[in-house]
Design a protein around this motif. Structure first.
Motif, PDB file in Angstrom:
ATOM      1  N   ARG A  36       2.876  -2.715  66.942  1.00  0.00           N
ATOM      2  CA  ARG A  36       3.721  -2.124  65.911  1.00  0.00           C
ATOM      3  C   ARG A  36       5.118  -2.715  65.977  1.00  0.00           C
ATOM      4  O   ARG A  36       5.799  -2.602  66.992  1.00  0.00           O
ATOM      5  CB  ARG A  36       3.811  -0.619  66.104  1.00  0.00           C
ATOM      6  CG  ARG A  36       4.768   0.022  65.101  1.00  0.00           C
ATOM      7  CD  ARG A  36       4.912   1.499  65.340  1.00  0.00           C
ATOM      8  NE  ARG A  36       6.011   2.034  64.546  1.00  0.00           N
ATOM      9  CZ  ARG A  36       6.334   3.306  64.509  1.00  0.00           C
ATOM     10  NH1 ARG A  36       5.653   4.174  65.223  1.00  0.00           N
ATOM     11  NH2 ARG A  36       7.335   3.716  63.770  1.00  0.00           N
ATOM     12  N   THR A  37       5.546  -3.389  64.913  1.00  0.00           N
ATOM     13  CA  THR A  37       6.887  -3.965  64.873  1.00  0.00           C
ATOM     14  C   THR A  37       7.923  -2.867  64.670  1.00  0.00           C
ATOM     15  O   THR A  37       7.605  -1.748  64.296  1.00  0.00           O
ATOM     16  CB  THR A  37       7.007  -5.015  63.758  1.00  0.00           C
ATOM     17  OG1 THR A  37       6.640  -4.413  62.507  1.00  0.00           O
ATOM     18  CG2 THR A  37       6.090  -6.196  64.028  1.00  0.00           C
ATOM     19  N   ALA A  38       9.169  -3.207  64.908  1.00  0.00           N
ATOM     20  CA  ALA A  38      10.248  -2.226  64.862  1.00  0.00           C
ATOM     21  C   ALA A  38      10.536  -1.773  63.436  1.00  0.00           C
ATOM     22  O   ALA A  38      10.516  -2.584  62.501  1.00  0.00           O
ATOM     23  CB  ALA A  38      11.512  -2.804  65.476  1.00  0.00           C
ATOM     24  N   ASP A  39      10.798  -0.486  63.273  1.00  0.00           N
ATOM     25  CA  ASP A  39      11.247   0.013  61.982  1.00  0.00           C
ATOM     26  C   ASP A  39      12.603  -0.608  61.653  1.00  0.00           C
ATOM     27  O   ASP A  39      13.502  -0.643  62.487  1.00  0.00           O
ATOM     28  CB  ASP A  39      11.385   1.534  62.021  1.00  0.00           C
ATOM     29  CG  ASP A  39      10.052   2.219  62.245  1.00  0.00           C
ATOM     30  OD1 ASP A  39       9.058   1.791  61.647  1.00  0.00           O
ATOM     31  OD2 ASP A  39      10.005   3.191  63.037  1.00  0.00           O
ATOM     32  N   GLY A  40      12.739  -1.114  60.454  1.00  0.00           N
ATOM     33  CA  GLY A  40      14.015  -1.693  60.043  1.00  0.00           C
ATOM     34  C   GLY A  40      14.226  -3.127  60.475  1.00  0.00           C
ATOM     35  O   GLY A  40      15.305  -3.678  60.251  1.00  0.00           O
ATOM     36  N   ALA A  41      13.228  -3.759  61.110  1.00  0.00           N
ATOM     37  CA  ALA A  41      13.362  -5.164  61.506  1.00  0.00           C
ATOM     38  C   ALA A  41      13.518  -6.031  60.254  1.00  0.00           C
ATOM     39  O   ALA A  41      12.911  -5.769  59.217  1.00  0.00           O
ATOM     40  CB  ALA A  41      12.160  -5.610  62.317  1.00  0.00           C
ATOM     41  N   THR A  42      14.329  -7.059  60.376  1.00  0.00           N
ATOM     42  CA  THR A  42      14.585  -7.970  59.252  1.00  0.00           C
ATOM     43  C   THR A  42      13.503  -9.045  59.188  1.00  0.00           C
ATOM     44  O   THR A  42      13.198  -9.684  60.199  1.00  0.00           O
ATOM     45  CB  THR A  42      15.955  -8.648  59.407  1.00  0.00           C
ATOM     46  OG1 THR A  42      16.972  -7.650  59.502  1.00  0.00           O
ATOM     47  CG2 THR A  42      16.246  -9.562  58.228  1.00  0.00           C
ATOM     48  N   THR A  43      12.927  -9.241  58.027  1.00  0.00           N
ATOM     49  CA  THR A  43      11.923 -10.285  57.849  1.00  0.00           C
ATOM     50  C   THR A  43      12.614 -11.620  57.616  1.00  0.00           C
ATOM     51  O   THR A  43      13.495 -11.742  56.760  1.00  0.00           O
ATOM     52  CB  THR A  43      11.011  -9.962  56.658  1.00  0.00           C
ATOM     53  OG1 THR A  43      10.363  -8.710  56.890  1.00  0.00           O
ATOM     54  CG2 THR A  43       9.957 -11.040  56.479  1.00  0.00           C
ATOM     55  N   VAL A  44      12.237 -12.621  58.412  1.00  0.00           N
ATOM     56  CA  VAL A  44      12.799 -13.963  58.261  1.00  0.00           C
ATOM     57  C   VAL A  44      11.650 -14.964  58.213  1.00  0.00           C
ATOM     58  O   VAL A  44      10.523 -14.646  58.600  1.00  0.00           O
ATOM     59  CB  VAL A  44      13.764 -14.325  59.417  1.00  0.00           C
ATOM     60  CG1 VAL A  44      14.986 -13.438  59.407  1.00  0.00           C
ATOM     61  CG2 VAL A  44      13.048 -14.240  60.761  1.00  0.00           C
ATOM     62  N   THR A  45      11.953 -16.162  57.767  1.00  0.00           N
ATOM     63  CA  THR A  45      10.963 -17.239  57.748  1.00  0.00           C
ATOM     64  C   THR A  45      11.582 -18.464  58.382  1.00  0.00           C
ATOM     65  O   THR A  45      12.461 -19.110  57.794  1.00  0.00           O
ATOM     66  CB  THR A  45      10.504 -17.558  56.314  1.00  0.00           C
ATOM     67  OG1 THR A  45       9.972 -16.368  55.717  1.00  0.00           O
ATOM     68  CG2 THR A  45       9.432 -18.638  56.329  1.00  0.00           C
ATOM     69  N   GLY A  46      11.173 -18.756  59.613  1.00  0.00           N
ATOM     70  CA  GLY A  46      11.678 -19.947  60.277  1.00  0.00           C
ATOM     71  C   GLY A  46      11.248 -21.208  59.544  1.00  0.00           C
ATOM     72  O   GLY A  46      10.225 -21.225  58.847  1.00  0.00           O
ATOM     73  N   THR A  47      12.013 -22.264  59.705  1.00  0.00           N
ATOM     74  CA  THR A  47      11.749 -23.498  58.974  1.00  0.00           C
ATOM     75  C   THR A  47      11.429 -24.635  59.935  1.00  0.00           C
ATOM     76  O   THR A  47      11.773 -24.595  61.120  1.00  0.00           O
ATOM     77  CB  THR A  47      12.969 -23.890  58.124  1.00  0.00           C
ATOM     78  OG1 THR A  47      14.122 -23.990  58.980  1.00  0.00           O
ATOM     79  CG2 THR A  47      13.233 -22.846  57.052  1.00  0.00           C
ATOM     80  N   ALA A  48      10.784 -25.669  59.404  1.00  0.00           N
ATOM     81  CA  ALA A  48      10.419 -26.834  60.212  1.00  0.00           C
ATOM     82  C   ALA A  48      11.611 -27.730  60.504  1.00  0.00           C
ATOM     83  O   ALA A  48      11.569 -28.574  61.393  1.00  0.00           O
ATOM     84  CB  ALA A  48       9.330 -27.639  59.500  1.00  0.00           C
ATOM     85  N   SER A  49      12.690 -27.527  59.757  1.00  0.00           N
ATOM     86  CA  SER A  49      13.902 -28.335  59.929  1.00  0.00           C
ATOM     87  C   SER A  49      15.082 -27.444  60.273  1.00  0.00           C
ATOM     88  O   SER A  49      15.234 -26.350  59.711  1.00  0.00           O
ATOM     89  CB  SER A  49      14.195 -29.127  58.653  1.00  0.00           C
ATOM     90  OG  SER A  49      15.473 -29.728  58.717  1.00  0.00           O
ATOM     91  N   ALA A  50      15.935 -27.923  61.176  1.00  0.00           N
ATOM     92  CA  ALA A  50      17.135 -27.171  61.525  1.00  0.00           C
ATOM     93  C   ALA A  50      18.119 -27.107  60.359  1.00  0.00           C
ATOM     94  O   ALA A  50      18.968 -26.214  60.309  1.00  0.00           O
ATOM     95  CB  ALA A  50      17.810 -27.807  62.741  1.00  0.00           C
ATOM     96  N   THR A  51      17.980 -28.009  59.421  1.00  0.00           N
ATOM     97  CA  THR A  51      18.948 -28.100  58.322  1.00  0.00           C
ATOM     98  C   THR A  51      19.010 -26.825  57.497  1.00  0.00           C
ATOM     99  O   THR A  51      20.087 -26.340  57.144  1.00  0.00           O
ATOM    100  CB  THR A  51      18.587 -29.279  57.399  1.00  0.00           C
ATOM    101  OG1 THR A  51      18.560 -30.479  58.175  1.00  0.00           O
ATOM    102  CG2 THR A  51      19.603 -29.412  56.278  1.00  0.00           C
ATOM    103  N   ASP A  52      17.833 -26.256  57.198  1.00  0.00           N
ATOM    104  CA  ASP A  52      17.808 -25.067  56.350  1.00  0.00           C
ATOM    105  C   ASP A  52      17.257 -23.851  57.108  1.00  0.00           C
ATOM    106  O   ASP A  52      16.645 -22.958  56.520  1.00  0.00           O
ATOM    107  CB  ASP A  52      16.988 -25.317  55.091  1.00  0.00           C
ATOM    108  CG  ASP A  52      15.601 -25.878  55.398  1.00  0.00           C
ATOM    109  OD1 ASP A  52      15.319 -26.145  56.580  1.00  0.00           O
ATOM    110  OD2 ASP A  52      14.806 -26.047  54.451  1.00  0.00           O
ATOM    111  N   ALA A  53      17.468 -23.805  58.431  1.00  0.00           N
ATOM    112  CA  ALA A  53      16.970 -22.701  59.243  1.00  0.00           C
ATOM    113  C   ALA A  53      17.669 -21.399  58.869  1.00  0.00           C
ATOM    114  O   ALA A  53      18.876 -21.390  58.600  1.00  0.00           O
ATOM    115  CB  ALA A  53      17.194 -22.999  60.721  1.00  0.00           C
ATOM    116  N   PRO A  54      16.932 -20.269  58.828  1.00  0.00           N
ATOM    117  CA  PRO A  54      17.556 -18.990  58.509  1.00  0.00           C
ATOM    118  C   PRO A  54      18.495 -18.542  59.632  1.00  0.00           C
ATOM    119  O   PRO A  54      18.249 -18.811  60.806  1.00  0.00           O
ATOM    120  CB  PRO A  54      16.365 -18.042  58.379  1.00  0.00           C
ATOM    121  CG  PRO A  54      15.312 -18.648  59.254  1.00  0.00           C
ATOM    122  CD  PRO A  54      15.492 -20.128  59.129  1.00  0.00           C
TER     123      PRO A  54
END
Length: 464
Positions: A36-54
């Motif tokens: 069970r993930t944390a309530d209120g956790a922020t959804t992110v999408t990591g990227t293959a490149s550091a240039t546009d990393a979240p």
């Protein structure tokens, strides 16, 4: 109408209390619950490149990662706080995993690509058993560090490795970004060799077993304290517990299975039960231990080093991870093949011993709720509550205090109302015996005073 509105407001407040985030959904009888993930956790999408990393901020985040995938996450760090980036991989129960081959690798890099600390590689090693695996990568501030000490942009890099023979499913992951404050004074040195014993003491033998509430992960872990606890676990299931451990204290632990019922399989299961320990930043304290099973009682055991700030300078992972006070987590997993012994699940015994007297901490320059143990934490552990239950009971207590305070104010107001009613009756025309006035007999209150007294005796108006 005003009273009715107040009733509605109170009921709404109580309803808000009873649906606080953190309530756990009920799984079906045959379903093994997943992480069970944390309530209120922020959804992110990591990227293959550091240039546009979240960009990550301190706190909890969720993502998912495929086999062979590498993901970048950007962070902006200052020059005084150490940073811990834990990653928990939580494949669904029943997912196929290969021992040692299926794993994550984690590291923190500066803007030039230099790695800030040793790489972490949480992996599976349970004989094909799947369970949540976690560890952290760090950017630590200290005079002993050569690089990554400046303020600026950094990257958390997460890679999933695995063979073609493992399951193809995408793994959910949870990322936790914590900052550790600097110290007020000098940095404590690494404890010298021989300052504490490595010989494990006897386990707790309390005659009474208290009921524990294991959770699915770090976020809903059931609290435990020193003592003997009982729970229930099913084949293929993982249960989490947490225990507060202060500076100078250490853990002596045992997770135990009972004997199998007569007539069940008499085979040998090499890795039936796993016990692992994680520190407050979700860093692994070693690789975990296993208990084999042949139908007789068996237990997996852990004995940690005492918590000391200077442990971080030790080369051993088991010792280095015992670097701060706070909530430590116990992860207990039962192999799916244990169904040959316990098809409907089995009782689980936890022997928890927080050994040693609490000592003063190193003295952080800023308050920290994560790397400390409070009296409230100790009470929560003694009560066996989850974090959600502790928060809920605290909110209910606050509502009760507010209700008591409101009642006191109402009683004071009603008392003043009674006094004013009496004075008004005494000063009304005819009260002094003028023409046409009705005499007021001794000890016989006027109508207004009678009404006020009735209200005072029977409590506040209906609806409060």
């Amino acid at each position: 109408m005003k009273h009715r509105n107040r009733v509605v407001a109170v009921l709404a407040a109580l309803a808000a209390v009873t649906v606080l985030p953190g309530t756990v959904g009920v799984a079906s009888a045959d379903e093994v619950p997943g992480y069970r993930t944390a309530d209120g956790a922020t959804t992110v999408t990591g990227t293959a490149s550091a240039t546009d990393a979240p960009q990550l901020k301190p706190g909890l985040h969720t993502d998912a990662i495929k086999r062979g995938e590498q993901k970048y996450y950007a962070v902006t760090l200052d020059a005084k706080h150490s940073a811990y980036f834990s990653v928990t991989a939580a494949p669904k129960p029943g997912t196929k995993v290969e021992d040692y081959g299926d794993k994550l690798t984690l590291n923190v890099q500066d803007s030039s690509g230099a790695t800030c600390d040793s790489e972490a590689s949480p992996s599976f090693n349970g004989g094909g058993m799947v369970y949540p695996v976690a560890d952290y990568a760090t950017r630590r501030i200290g005079a002993d560090r050569a690089g990554c000490q400046k303020a600026g942009p950094y990257y958390l890099v997460v890679t999933r490795k695995g063979s073609a023979t493992s399951g193809p499913e995408t793994w959910p992951v949870e990322l936790d970004y914590l900052e550790e404050p600097p110290l007020k004074g000098n940095t404590p040195a690494q404890p010298g060799q021989g300052t504490w014993s490595t010989a494990a003491p006897p386990f707790r033998t309390d005659p009474t077993k208290r009921s524990a509430k294991g959770g699915t992960g770090f976020n809903d872990a059931g609290s435990v304290a020193t003592g003997v606890w009982r729970d229930r676990i099913r084949p293929g299931e993982t249960r989490f517990y947490r225990v507060p451990v202060d500076w100078g204290q250490r853990l002596n632990l045992s997770a135990e299975l009972p004997n199998a019922s007569a007539g069940t399989s008499s085979g040998f299961l090499a890795r039936a039960l796993r016990l692992a320990v994680y520190n407050p930043a979700r860093g692994a304290v070693g690789d975990g231990t296993f208990a084999s099973f042949t139908g007789k009682p068996a237990g997996a055991k852990e004995f940690t080093a005492p918590v000391d700030y200077g442990n971080r300078f030790n080369a051993s992972r088991e010792i280095s991870a015992m670097r701060f006070a706070g909530w430590y987590y116990l992860e207990v997993s039962l192999h799916p093949d244990a169904a040959q012994y316990f098809p409907k699940g089995t009782p689980l015994t936890l022997r928890v011993d927080v050994r040693g007297a609490a000592k003063a901490g190193p003295g952080y320059a800023e308050p920290t709720s994560v790397f400390s143990v409070t009296p409230e934490d100790q009470e929560t552990a003694q009560n066996g509550q989850t974090a959600q239950e502790a928060a809920k009971s605290g909110t209910l207590l606050t509502v009760a205090y507010v209700g008591i305070g409101t009642g006191v104010v109402l009683l004071v107001g009603l008392g003043a109302w009674t006094l004013l009613a009496r004075r008004s009756a005494a000063a009304a025309p005819g009260a002094a015996g003028g023409p046409g006035a009705q005499p007021v007999l001794p000890h016989q209150p006027t109508q207004s005073a009678q009404q006020a007294r009735h209200t005072q005796q029977s409590g506040p108006p209906q609806g409060w």
